[in-house]
Design a protein around this motif. Structure first.
Motif, short mmCIF file in Angstrom:
data_model
loop_
_atom_site.label_atom_id
_atom_site.label_comp_id
_atom_site.label_asym_id
_atom_site.label_seq_id
_atom_site.Cartn_x
_atom_site.Cartn_y
_atom_site.Cartn_z
N GLY A 162 30.60 81.60 70.91
CA GLY A 162 29.97 80.58 71.73
C GLY A 162 30.82 80.27 72.93
N LYS A 163 30.42 79.26 73.66
CA LYS A 163 31.10 78.89 74.90
C LYS A 163 31.47 77.41 74.86
CE LYS A 163 30.42 78.99 79.91
NZ LYS A 163 29.50 79.37 80.99
N VAL A 164 32.63 77.09 75.40
CA VAL A 164 33.04 75.69 75.58
C VAL A 164 33.22 75.45 77.07
CG1 VAL A 164 35.51 76.19 75.29
CG2 VAL A 164 34.66 73.87 74.91
N SER A 165 32.78 74.27 77.52
CA SER A 165 32.94 73.88 78.92
C SER A 165 33.61 72.52 78.97
CB SER A 165 31.58 73.79 79.61
OG SER A 165 30.95 75.03 79.62
N VAL A 166 34.48 72.35 79.95
CA VAL A 166 35.06 71.04 80.23
C VAL A 166 34.16 70.42 81.30
CG1 VAL A 166 37.04 69.77 81.10
CG2 VAL A 166 37.39 71.82 79.70
N VAL A 167 33.54 69.30 80.97
CA VAL A 167 32.59 68.65 81.85
C VAL A 167 33.15 67.30 82.29
CG1 VAL A 167 30.26 67.69 81.98
CG2 VAL A 167 30.66 69.78 80.71
N LYS A 168 33.09 67.03 83.57
CA LYS A 168 33.52 65.73 84.12
C LYS A 168 32.27 64.91 84.39
CE LYS A 168 37.84 67.20 85.05
NZ LYS A 168 39.08 66.67 84.62
N GLU A 169 32.27 63.67 83.88
CA GLU A 169 31.11 62.82 84.04
C GLU A 169 31.56 61.36 84.09
OE1 GLU A 169 27.39 63.95 81.88
OE2 GLU A 169 27.78 62.03 80.91
N PHE A 186 30.29 72.27 73.60
CA PHE A 186 30.05 73.58 72.98
C PHE A 186 28.58 73.91 73.22
CE2 PHE A 186 33.43 73.07 69.37
CZ PHE A 186 34.39 72.79 70.32
N ASP A 187 28.29 75.16 73.56
CA ASP A 187 26.90 75.54 73.82
C ASP A 187 26.15 75.82 72.53
OD1 ASP A 187 27.71 78.10 73.01
OD2 ASP A 187 27.12 79.08 74.88
N GLN A 188 24.86 76.11 72.66
CA GLN A 188 23.99 76.34 71.50
C GLN A 188 24.39 77.58 70.71
OE1 GLN A 188 22.97 76.52 74.67
NE2 GLN A 188 22.04 78.52 74.96
N ASN A 189 25.17 78.48 71.31
CA ASN A 189 25.60 79.70 70.61
C ASN A 189 26.89 79.52 69.82
OD1 ASN A 189 23.44 81.24 71.65
ND2 ASN A 189 24.53 81.44 73.58
N PHE A 190 27.47 78.32 69.86
CA PHE A 190 28.71 78.10 69.12
C PHE A 190 28.47 78.28 67.63
CE2 PHE A 190 31.27 75.28 66.49
CZ PHE A 190 32.52 75.83 66.72
N GLN A 191 29.41 78.97 66.99
CA GLN A 191 29.32 79.16 65.54
C GLN A 191 30.69 79.56 65.01
OE1 GLN A 191 26.15 81.70 64.32
NE2 GLN A 191 26.66 81.54 62.17
N THR A 192 31.07 79.00 63.88
CA THR A 192 32.28 79.38 63.17
C THR A 192 32.02 79.26 61.68
OG1 THR A 192 34.70 79.09 63.11
CG2 THR A 192 33.37 77.09 63.11
N ASP A 193 32.95 79.71 60.87
CA ASP A 193 32.80 79.60 59.42
C ASP A 193 33.05 78.16 58.97
OD1 ASP A 193 32.20 82.28 59.11
OD2 ASP A 193 34.21 82.85 58.43
N ASN A 194 32.49 77.83 57.81
CA ASN A 194 32.75 76.53 57.21
C ASN A 194 34.14 76.54 56.60
OD1 ASN A 194 32.23 73.94 56.46
ND2 ASN A 194 30.69 74.43 54.94
N GLY A 195 34.78 75.42 56.60
CA GLY A 195 36.11 75.31 56.01
C GLY A 195 36.47 73.85 55.84
N PRO A 196 37.55 73.62 55.14
CA PRO A 196 37.97 72.23 54.93
C PRO A 196 38.75 71.71 56.15
CG PRO A 196 39.50 73.70 53.82
CD PRO A 196 38.40 74.57 54.41
#
Length: 149
Positions: free
Chosen positions: A57-64, A72-82
């Motif tokens: 996926g993609k991460v963006s730093v957004v200033k607002e 994190f965009d809609q394509n972000f994905q990682t494994d589950n973990g503690p």
């Protein structure tokens, strides 16, 4: 007589269709500038890659409004973990394991293992001091994945 009614009905239909098209096009025109003015400027971005676990996926730093956010965009994905956290790391490539406390700042617990999400960067964090965003398992001190900024 029937022909006269048919002509009047046809003209009324054409006028109604023309008015509906005009209203639709005017509504579209007024919505476009609003959407453009609400867009947030992206300061930096990067693509996640795997470390200990597949991460994408993609991460963006957004200033607002004077604040910074990690998105994190809609394509972000990682494994589950503690005990998963979103962290900023000083290195562009954080270690797979054995992250040292002086090298990172914790932003927040990971909300979800997939999909769009947003995290506020604390005001006391200078983003220029950090070169990556990582998904980190605090319990096992393991980097699941990271994105260089």
């Amino acid at each position: 007589m029937k022909f006269k009614h048919l002509v009047i009905l046809s003209i009324a239909t054409m006028i109604t269709a023309g008015c509906a098209t005009e209203v639709t096009s005017n509504e579209t025109d007024t919505q476009t500038p609003i959407a453009t003015t609400l867009a947030s400027p992206v300061a930096e971005s990067g693509n996640f890659q795997a470390a200990e676990h597949p991460t994408q996926g993609k991460v963006s730093v957004v200033k607002e409004a004077g604040k910074s956010y990690l998105e994190f965009d809609q394509n972000f994905q990682t494994d589950n973990g503690p005990d998963l956290f979103v962290i900023l790391h000083r290195s562009a490539t954080p270690p797979v394991s054995g992250i040292q406390e002086k090298d990172y700042v914790s932003i927040a617990a990971l909300q979800n293992i997939s999909g769009t999400q947003r995290y506020a960067v604390p005001d006391n964090v200078n983003l220029a001091d950090f070169k990556s965003v990582a998904i980190w398992c605090r319990q096992f001190n393991a980097t699941f994945g990271y994105a260089s900024l």
